[in-house]
Design a protein around this motif. Structure first.
Motif, mmCIF file in Angstrom:
data_model
loop_
_atom_site.group_PDB
_atom_site.id
_atom_site.type_symbol
_atom_site.label_atom_id
_atom_site.label_comp_id
_atom_site.label_asym_id
_atom_site.label_seq_id
_atom_site.Cartn_x
_atom_site.Cartn_y
_atom_site.Cartn_z
ATOM 1 N N GLY A 62 0.872 -1.189 0.000
ATOM 2 C CA GLY A 62 0.000 0.000 0.000
ATOM 3 C C GLY A 62 0.902 1.229 0.000
ATOM 4 N N THR A 64 2.136 3.017 2.435
ATOM 5 C CA THR A 64 3.250 3.032 3.396
ATOM 6 C C THR A 64 4.421 2.215 2.860
ATOM 7 O OG1 THR A 64 1.645 3.248 5.179
ATOM 8 C CG2 THR A 64 3.878 2.613 5.813
ATOM 9 N N GLY A 87 -1.732 -9.373 -1.814
ATOM 10 C CA GLY A 87 -2.704 -9.365 -2.909
ATOM 11 C C GLY A 87 -2.119 -8.648 -4.105
ATOM 12 N N ARG A 96 -8.769 2.384 -2.385
ATOM 13 C CA ARG A 96 -10.228 2.556 -2.282
ATOM 14 C C ARG A 96 -10.630 3.701 -1.361
ATOM 15 N NH1 ARG A 96 -12.274 -2.959 -0.092
ATOM 16 N NH2 ARG A 96 -10.630 -3.787 -1.434
ATOM 17 N N ALA A 285 4.606 -2.844 6.721
ATOM 18 C CA ALA A 285 3.657 -1.806 6.292
ATOM 19 C C ALA A 285 2.307 -2.468 6.034
ATOM 20 C CB ALA A 285 4.186 -1.108 5.037
ATOM 21 N N PHE A 289 -4.060 -5.022 8.779
ATOM 22 C CA PHE A 289 -4.003 -6.481 8.712
ATOM 23 C C PHE A 289 -3.171 -7.021 9.886
ATOM 24 C CE2 PHE A 289 -4.868 -4.861 4.530
ATOM 25 C CZ PHE A 289 -5.932 -5.656 4.126
ATOM 26 N N ASP A 305 -15.649 1.672 6.795
ATOM 27 C CA ASP A 305 -16.084 2.955 6.263
ATOM 28 C C ASP A 305 -16.682 2.691 4.871
ATOM 29 O OD1 ASP A 305 -16.232 5.781 6.108
ATOM 30 O OD2 ASP A 305 -14.383 5.869 4.949
ATOM 31 N N PHE A 424 -3.214 4.689 10.878
ATOM 32 C CA PHE A 424 -3.465 6.061 10.413
ATOM 33 C C PHE A 424 -4.892 6.545 10.689
ATOM 34 C CE2 PHE A 424 -0.018 4.329 7.864
ATOM 35 C CZ PHE A 424 0.920 5.347 7.898
HETATM 36 C C1 LIG Z 1 -13.063 3.712 2.581
HETATM 37 C C2 LIG Z 1 -11.814 4.421 3.040
HETATM 38 C C3 LIG Z 1 -11.681 5.789 2.817
HETATM 39 C C4 LIG Z 1 -10.527 6.447 3.239
HETATM 40 N N1 LIG Z 1 -10.371 7.774 2.909
HETATM 41 C C5 LIG Z 1 -9.203 8.405 3.205
HETATM 42 C C6 LIG Z 1 -8.971 9.723 2.763
HETATM 43 O O1 LIG Z 1 -9.773 10.326 2.043
HETATM 44 N N2 LIG Z 1 -7.817 10.334 3.145
HETATM 45 C C7 LIG Z 1 -6.882 9.686 3.896
HETATM 46 O O2 LIG Z 1 -5.842 10.286 4.216
HETATM 47 N N3 LIG Z 1 -7.042 8.392 4.261
HETATM 48 C C8 LIG Z 1 -8.171 7.731 3.923
HETATM 49 N N4 LIG Z 1 -8.332 6.425 4.270
HETATM 50 C C9 LIG Z 1 -7.216 5.734 4.958
HETATM 51 C C10 LIG Z 1 -6.075 5.435 3.999
HETATM 52 O O3 LIG Z 1 -6.568 4.818 2.844
HETATM 53 C C11 LIG Z 1 -5.058 4.531 4.702
HETATM 54 O O4 LIG Z 1 -4.643 5.139 5.916
HETATM 55 C C12 LIG Z 1 -3.823 4.272 3.853
HETATM 56 O O5 LIG Z 1 -4.178 3.798 2.589
HETATM 57 C C13 LIG Z 1 -2.934 3.274 4.565
HETATM 58 O O6 LIG Z 1 -1.941 2.796 3.690
HETATM 59 P P1 LIG Z 1 -1.124 1.500 4.089
HETATM 60 O O7 LIG Z 1 -0.152 1.232 3.030
HETATM 61 O O8 LIG Z 1 -0.576 1.686 5.471
HETATM 62 O O9 LIG Z 1 -2.216 0.353 4.207
HETATM 63 P P2 LIG Z 1 -2.931 -0.529 3.082
HETATM 64 O O10 LIG Z 1 -3.279 0.245 1.886
HETATM 65 O O11 LIG Z 1 -4.025 -1.271 3.772
HETATM 66 O O12 LIG Z 1 -1.798 -1.548 2.661
HETATM 67 C C14 LIG Z 1 -1.376 -2.606 3.477
HETATM 68 C C15 LIG Z 1 -0.979 -3.720 2.539
HETATM 69 O O13 LIG Z 1 -0.299 -4.729 3.261
HETATM 70 C C16 LIG Z 1 -0.616 -5.963 2.658
HETATM 71 N N5 LIG Z 1 -0.335 -7.025 3.629
HETATM 72 C C17 LIG Z 1 -0.906 -7.209 4.836
HETATM 73 N N6 LIG Z 1 -0.368 -8.282 5.452
HETATM 74 C C18 LIG Z 1 0.565 -8.785 4.591
HETATM 75 C C19 LIG Z 1 1.456 -9.890 4.654
HETATM 76 N N7 LIG Z 1 1.501 -10.693 5.727
HETATM 77 N N8 LIG Z 1 2.267 -10.127 3.595
HETATM 78 C C20 LIG Z 1 2.249 -9.311 2.508
HETATM 79 N N9 LIG Z 1 1.422 -8.254 2.402
HETATM 80 C C21 LIG Z 1 0.598 -7.990 3.434
HETATM 81 C C22 LIG Z 1 -2.083 -5.846 2.320
HETATM 82 O O14 LIG Z 1 -2.457 -6.796 1.334
HETATM 83 C C23 LIG Z 1 -2.182 -4.405 1.873
HETATM 84 O O15 LIG Z 1 -2.063 -4.255 0.482
HETATM 85 C C24 LIG Z 1 -9.489 5.725 3.895
HETATM 86 C C25 LIG Z 1 -9.626 4.354 4.121
HETATM 87 C C26 LIG Z 1 -10.769 3.705 3.701
HETATM 88 C C27 LIG Z 1 -10.863 2.220 3.926
#
Ligand SMILES: Cc1cc2nc3c(=O)[nH]c(=O)nc-3n(C[C@H](O)[C@H](O)[C@H](O)COP(=O)(O)OP(=O)(O)OC[C@H]3O[C@@H](n4cnc5c(N)ncnc54)[C@H](O)[C@@H]3O)c2cc1C
Length: 506
Positions: A62, A64, A87, A96, A285, A289, A305, A424
């Motif tokens: 994602g 991060t 994924g 999303r 990151a 999950f 959400d 976050f």
């Molecule tokens: C509906 C919705 C609306 C939102 N709107 C906003 C907004 O407008 N503005 C804002 O700032 N934030 C918003 N957010 C929050 C924002 O999307 C998240 O804070 C941000 O995307 C987090 O990024 P991330 O990379 O930390 O997490 P994620 O995008 O969840 O990525 C984590 C990744 O880790 C992978 N993973 C997990 N475990 C494993 C493993 N064991 N091995 C390999 N891969 C693994 C997952 O498959 C996933 O792809 C929203 C969230 C949602 C759900």
């Protein structure tokens, strides 16, 4: 006939007909518009089935994880950086979300001020610099992600909210309606610099493109199931990176200060697909999950959400709303709505319901919630009655990465070979880049302005185990809804939570 009470909100007082809501939602696909929109152009990355060596392995593709990879490669261009995604890149929250990329790294000033008042000015500056750096990065690499720095229009839709928007950029009802025509607006404030709107899935895809162009390797379908250690001399861990300095553009040394690798060994992560990455350092990151570190389970809970996307508006429909300055919009209720235009003039309308399920699981079945979609559709038609007859093309949901302090927390494990950032709480689009710099700083072992922040050093409280978690979260949600229906007045539970730093106020 529904009963009306003095405590109804505008969304109940001016509720559209049930048939209009049903008609608007008929045919809406249950999928995230943003991911559908890039389905044909989306790059597919191979699955890891063998063993490779790296300087840095990142678990999670994602924002991060991808920002961590990008920043690591900018800091040290010769670093071997590998991203393992269970994924597809950006399939989860990062593909999303609402696409509000905000300057705040503390989930708003109020939250930052209540926790780290003496650091607030620094945190604000770092957040502003982070957003500027995102803008600069998008321009430098030509990232096509529908980037629009249009700011946020905060709107008061109940009389008690009007005082909350007084301050810089205050707009009386006529002025805010001249920006965007909704009969629900009583006042507003437009902060022009604090928010960038992006196409979230394109941002994730473009980050992945840049990471690979800078020499990083990304693997999809590669779920990490084990995080182990390798001793000194294993694999190539102690070769190639020793003594490398190579910092470029970061205050924290090399990718993860490669020089620390040789004496101490590193990590080995194993994937369900049969692959292994041996590396000097790892970044976790994985956000909402289950964490690969036991100590971090219970630090975040998924709160679902919901969001809708309309069909593109016609020119006449656009003219009836105005919205020429294309701001992101949010109202001020505890259960708030966020909405914005897409590049092709659809309206994304999300928020309000926030649903926690007993047991803190992330399950696709939780994404289907007809009642929440109907509520959102009804509230959009209350907001813009002139759009009666509009249809929604998509309805979807995702888990919000909620932590008890409502913004990301950070840390290291395994003798500083592993760093993590998560939690976050629905505001990670911009803050994830800041988090990437923090985890890289932490792995470097060097003190930086970021690593010295209390915000970075302090660990939040975990959520309690069940059933306390669901009782607590659901009671809080109920109280917040009640406050919205009672002129914003917070009950004893909310006031007590406020007093101990656990109260939520959007
Ligand atoms: C509906 C919705 C609306 C939102 N709107 C906003 C907004 O407008 N503005 C804002 O700032 N934030 C918003 N957010 C929050 C924002 O999307 C998240 O804070 C941000 O995307 C987090 O990024 P991330 O990379 O930390 O997490 P994620 O995008 O969840 O990525 C984590 C990744 O880790 C992978 N993973 C997990 N475990 C494993 C493993 N064991 N091995 C390999 N891969 C693994 C997952 O498959 C996933 O792809 C929203 C969230 C949602 C759900």
């Amino acid at each position: 006939m529904s009963r009306r009470s003095a405590h109804d909100t505008v969304f109940e007082r001016q509720r559209p007909a049930a048939a209009a809501v049903e008609q608007a939602l008929a045919g809406a696909r249950r999928s995230a518009f943003w991911l559908d929109d890039i389905a044909l152009s989306r790059t597919r990355f191979e699955t890891l089935r063998h063993t490779i060596d790296a300087d840095l392995v990142i678990v999670g593709g994602g924002y991060t994880g991808l920002w961590s990879a990008l920043r690591a490669l900018e800091r040290r261009p010769d670093a071997r950086v590998v991203v393992l995604e269970a994924g597809r890149v950006g399939w989860a929250a990062s593909g999303r979300n609402g696409g509000f990329c905000e300057a705040s790294i503390t989930h708003g000033d109020e939250n930052g001020e209540s926790r780290w008042p003496e650091e607030l000015q620094t945190l604000r500056r770092l957040g502003d610099e982070n957003l500027d750096a995102i803008e600069e990065t998008v321009a430098r690499y030509g990232m096509q992600c529908d980037f629009e720095r249009t700011g946020t229009l905060t709107v008061a839709v109940e009389p008690h909210q009007v005082d909350w928007v007084r301050g810089d950029g205050f707009l009386v009802a006529a002025a805010v309606r001249a920006e965007v025509m909704s009969p629900t607006y009583l006042a507003g404030a437009w902060n022009k610099r604090s928010t960038v709107l992006v196409h979230p899935a394109k941002l994730a895809a473009e980050l992945a493109r840049v990471v690979t162009e800078l020499g990083g390797k990304i693997f999809e379908g590669s779920r990490v199931v084990d995080l182990g250690s390798v001793g000194r001399g294993a694999g190539r861990l102690d070769s190639g990176v020793s003594g490398a300095s190579g910092a470029s553009g970061g205050s924290g040394g090399g990718v993860a200060s490669g020089a620390s690798v040789a004496p101490g060994g590193g990590v080995a992560v194993r994937t369900a697909s049969g692959g292994t990455v041996r590396a000097a350092h790892a970044i976790l990151a994985t956000n909402v999950f289950p964490s690969l570190l036991k100590r971090n389970r219970g630090m975040t809970v998924p709160v679902y959400d919901y969001a809708l996307m309309t069909e593109p508006l016609s020119d006449a429909q656009m003219a009836s709303i105005g919205w020429a300055n294309r701001q992101g919009i949010a109202d001020l209720a505890n259960q708030f709505h966020y909405y914005r235009l897409s590049a092709d003039n659809r309206i994304l309308f999300g928020g309000y319901d926030a649903v926690y399920h007993f047991g803190s699981k992330v399950r696709p079945s939780y994404e289907e919630r007809a009642a929440s979609f109907s509520t959102l559709a009804s509230h959009l038609l209350t907001t813009f009655p002139q759009l009666l007859g509009i249809r929604f093309s998509n309805a979807w949901a995702g888990p919000i990465d909620t932590s008890t302090r409502f913004c990301a927390f950070f840390g290291t494990a395994r003798q500083n070979r592993v760093a993590y950032a998560a939690g976050f709480t629905g505001l990670g689009v911009g803050a994830s880049r800041f988090a990437a710099d923090v985890v890289l700083d932490l792995l470097s072992g060097q003190q930086t302005e970021r690593t010295q922040l209390r915000m970075v050093r302090e660990r939040p409280l975990p959520f309690p185990p069940e059933p306390a978690a669901s009782i607590g979260i659901n009671l809080t949600r109920w109280s917040l809804d009640r406050a919205d229906h009672r002129g914003g007045r917070r009950n004893l539970l909310l006031r007590s939570l406020d007093a101990v730093g656990l109260g939520f106020d959007s």
